[in-house]
Design an enzyme around this catalytic site. Structure first.
Site, mmCIF file in Angstrom:
data_model
loop_
_atom_site.group_PDB
_atom_site.id
_atom_site.type_symbol
_atom_site.label_atom_id
_atom_site.label_comp_id
_atom_site.label_asym_id
_atom_site.label_seq_id
_atom_site.Cartn_x
_atom_site.Cartn_y
_atom_site.Cartn_z
ATOM 1 N N GLY A 199 0.825 -1.213 0.000
ATOM 2 C CA GLY A 199 0.000 0.000 0.000
ATOM 3 C C GLY A 199 0.853 1.254 0.000
ATOM 4 N N GLY B 105 2.600 3.665 1.498
ATOM 5 C CA GLY B 105 3.143 3.908 2.835
ATOM 6 C C GLY B 105 3.735 5.290 2.972
ATOM 7 N N ARG B 106 3.898 5.939 1.833
ATOM 8 C CA ARG B 106 4.460 7.301 1.899
ATOM 9 C C ARG B 106 3.935 8.143 0.742
ATOM 10 N NH1 ARG B 106 10.458 7.168 -0.507
ATOM 11 N NH2 ARG B 106 10.292 5.304 -1.774
ATOM 12 N N ARG C 23 3.721 13.232 -8.209
ATOM 13 C CA ARG C 23 3.791 12.274 -9.308
ATOM 14 C C ARG C 23 2.453 12.213 -10.032
ATOM 15 N NH1 ARG C 23 5.841 6.249 -8.119
ATOM 16 N NH2 ARG C 23 3.901 6.046 -6.942
ATOM 17 N N ARG D 44 -1.885 -1.095 -9.820
ATOM 18 C CA ARG D 44 -0.785 -2.031 -10.103
ATOM 19 C C ARG D 44 -1.313 -3.451 -10.124
ATOM 20 N NH1 ARG D 44 3.067 1.101 -6.790
ATOM 21 N NH2 ARG D 44 1.986 3.072 -6.477
ATOM 22 N N ASP E 279 4.101 -4.997 -7.306
ATOM 23 C CA ASP E 279 3.529 -3.730 -6.835
ATOM 24 C C ASP E 279 4.097 -2.547 -7.622
ATOM 25 O OD1 ASP E 279 5.864 -4.664 -5.283
ATOM 26 O OD2 ASP E 279 5.774 -2.676 -4.387
HETATM 27 P P1 AMP Z 1 8.956 0.965 -3.224
HETATM 28 O O1 AMP Z 1 10.232 0.262 -2.922
HETATM 29 O O2 AMP Z 1 9.103 2.460 -3.292
HETATM 30 O O3 AMP Z 1 8.229 0.395 -4.390
HETATM 31 O O4 AMP Z 1 8.030 0.725 -1.955
HETATM 32 C C1 AMP Z 1 7.608 -0.541 -1.549
HETATM 33 C C2 AMP Z 1 6.645 -0.385 -0.402
HETATM 34 O O5 AMP Z 1 7.288 0.203 0.726
HETATM 35 C C3 AMP Z 1 5.422 0.468 -0.684
HETATM 36 O O6 AMP Z 1 4.352 -0.069 0.037
HETATM 37 C C4 AMP Z 1 5.836 1.814 -0.121
HETATM 38 O O7 AMP Z 1 4.725 2.608 0.215
HETATM 39 C C5 AMP Z 1 6.605 1.402 1.117
HETATM 40 N N1 AMP Z 1 7.595 2.408 1.498
HETATM 41 C C6 AMP Z 1 8.725 2.729 0.852
HETATM 42 N N2 AMP Z 1 9.390 3.686 1.514
HETATM 43 C C7 AMP Z 1 8.667 4.010 2.591
HETATM 44 C C8 AMP Z 1 8.825 4.940 3.669
HETATM 45 N N3 AMP Z 1 9.875 5.724 3.751
HETATM 46 N N4 AMP Z 1 7.858 4.973 4.588
HETATM 47 C C9 AMP Z 1 6.793 4.170 4.532
HETATM 48 N N5 AMP Z 1 6.578 3.274 3.565
HETATM 49 C C10 AMP Z 1 7.505 3.184 2.597
HETATM 50 MG MG MG Z 2 6.586 0.832 -5.345
#
Ligand code: AMP
Ligand code: MG
Length: 488
Positions: A86, A88-89, A172, A179, A248
């Site tokens: 989901g 997360g940020r 963005r 996804r 994802d």
């Molecule tokens: P990504 O590697 O950017 O595709 O992120 C994979 C997952 O980790 C997704 O659910 C993001 O929302 C979560 N995520 C990545 N970085 C952070 C962060 N700094 N804080 C919270 N969730 C994160």
């Molecule tokens: Mg991602």
């Protein structure tokens, strides 16, 4: 109203998201906005430059008309199933319909914690935000389907990564952020109604022509397969390695999404990997079509119950839809590489010629982008000395040129026409890793000039810019970047 929002995703049932606003930041400061994209989206660029506009881009103020939410999704990360990821940020503010009639999501990335944050801080660091800005915009200028960057701001707050870094937020833009993992999230919860609802939403928003198909869900699989096959073929033709092709990060619209540890290759090698977390080379350049197919199989699985009441028949139908990947990929891959080599239509021997060419580049450790570009310019002069200089052993190269000349002679067309085709697909400028790194290091000292310069050069990747000739060339040995980081 600064942005004419619509909120169709927010009207889906509540298991699709968590509604919440972005978390405000201390001292937002604009880095830049993307005026051309704003205009296309029907947003008055100047309004984003006002204090109110900047507060919106920083998540300090929720704009009128927005319905902020974090999207729910799961996904396979490096092959391992994670039932809940989901946003997360990130916060989806809403959608805007552009002058081109296209509906696009507007999302703040780095906008604070959400119920999906797990142990993360919900924030983004400046370096990765600038990298995503530059690479996604370069991708768009190269003509590939991609998410885009509407703006970037700093937050005035620090984030803790390997070291303390300035926090930033990227705005963005995507045709949507749905996804494969969005489908998987509901499938894993055995919520068939939600999968159906999501499919219907995706069909009506992105593939309206499919609603008339005999089996719209089967047609949806085929359409997503075609888009992904075509996308990956296009990535490979510009030497792009996505780096985290987790489900994802696999868009059902077929856009490039999530520019974490991605990179463009300098020296060609099909096994090239940049991501510091990809120890097994799962997402290496040459593995990308296989991984895309694996991701698509996960997607098709979520739709099985909608394909046929009979389980076996449903599987057969899904397999048939998935098997269309190979034809589409081959057509786009060999057709695209053929164009790069100045071929007009694919001939029977072309796939072998293309594979041999790539092997030659590997053996001689040739810069991928320069090879195709020099081929284009040397054709004009009918003198292959510039290209030849890229090879350690000229004989092998001269043999190659001889067979290439025989091949192009099979299609009668003027050199000028052939050159024009080649020039339109062989970029002069790509976002080379060492330039991105240099740009990030400068920004960390408060100097955004290299960021602006890089964006400007990369906005015209096929156009000769003699004053920026130093941006065409690969890194010097001490400038080579071997690894890129996930940037979370
Ligand atoms: P990504 O590697 O950017 O595709 O992120 C994979 C997952 O980790 C997704 O659910 C993001 O929302 C979560 N995520 C990545 N970085 C952070 C962060 N700094 N804080 C919270 N969730 C994160
Ligand atoms: Mg991602």
């Amino acid at each position: 109203m600064i942005i004419p929002f619509e909120n169709t995703f927010a009207q889906l049932p509540e298991q699709f998201y968590a509604k919440l606003p972005p978390q405000p930041v201390m001292a937002p400061k604009l880095i830049r906005i993307n005026p051309e994209l704003a205009k296309l989206m029907g947003i008055e660029a100047d309004s984003l430059l006002t204090p109110e506009g900047i507060n919106i881009l920083a998540g300090v103020q929720v704009p009128d008309g927005a319905a902020p939410l974090a999207m729910a999704y799961g996904g396979h990360q490096f092959g391992n199933w994670v039932p809940q990821l989901g946003d997360g940020r990130a916060i989806l503010l809403g959608e805007a319909i552009g002058h081109d009639g296209i509906r696009r999501d507007i999302q703040l990335k780095g906008s604070g914690r959400t119920p999906f944050s797990r142990s993360g801080d919900g924030r983004a660091a400046l370096g990765p935000v600038l990298r995503e800005y530059v690479v996604s915009e370069a991708m768009a200028a190269l003509g590939l389907p991609t998410t885009r960057a509407l703006a970037a701001v700093t937050t005035g707050e620090n984030v803790l990564r390997d070291s303390v870094e300035p926090g930033a937020i990227l705005t963005r833009v995507a045709q949507s952020h749905i996804r494969v993992g969005t489908f998987q999230y509901h499938y894993a919860r055995q919520d068939e109604a939600a999968v159906k609802r999501l499919s219907d939403y995706v069909i009506s928003r992105h593939y309206p022509e499919l609603s008339k198909a005999t089996n719209p869900y089967l047609a949806l699989i085929k359409a997503v397969v075609a888009r992904q096959a075509s996308l990956v073929a296009q990535w490979m033709q510009i030497g792009f390695i996505h780096g985290v092709m987790n489900t994802d990060n696999c868009s059902v619209i077929g856009e490039t999404i999530d520019f974490g540890p991605c990179a463009f290759m300098d020296t060609f090698h099909p096994g090239k990997v940049f991501s510091s977390i990809d120890h097994m080379g799962r997402y290496a350049w040459r593995n990308q079509p296989n991984i895309a197919q694996w991701n698509l199989a996960q997607f098709a699985q979520t739709l099985l119950p909608l394909l046929d009441e009979d389980d076996e028949k449903a599987v057969e139908k899904a397999q048939e839809a998935l098997s269309t990947f190979n034809d589409q990929f081959s057509q786009d891959y060999y057709g695209g590489f053929g164009k790069k080599l100045g071929f007009m239509a694919t001939q029977d021997d072309d796939p072998k010629f293309i594979e041999d060419t790539l092997e030659l580049l590997t053996a001689h450790k040739v810069d991928f982008t320069l090879f195709f570009r020099h081929l284009t310019s040397d054709l004009e002069n009918d003198n292959f000395t510039t290209l030849s200089a890229l090879f350690s052993e000229p004989t092998a190269f001269l043999d190659w040129v001889a067979s290439w000349k025989i091949r192009i002679a099979k299609e009668g067309m003027s050199t000028a026409d052939r050159m024009a085709t080649m020039q339109a697909v062989n970029p002069i400028f790509i976002p080379r890793n060492h330039r991105i790194e240099e740009m990030i290091q400068a920004a960390l000292t408060g100097d955004y000039e290299p960021f602006e310069r890089l964006l400007k050069i990369l906005s015209l990747p096929f156009t000769s810019q003699p004053e920026h000739a130093d941006y065409e060339t690969p890194p010097k040995p001490d400038e080579i970047i071997h690894e890129t980081f996930c940037g979370t």
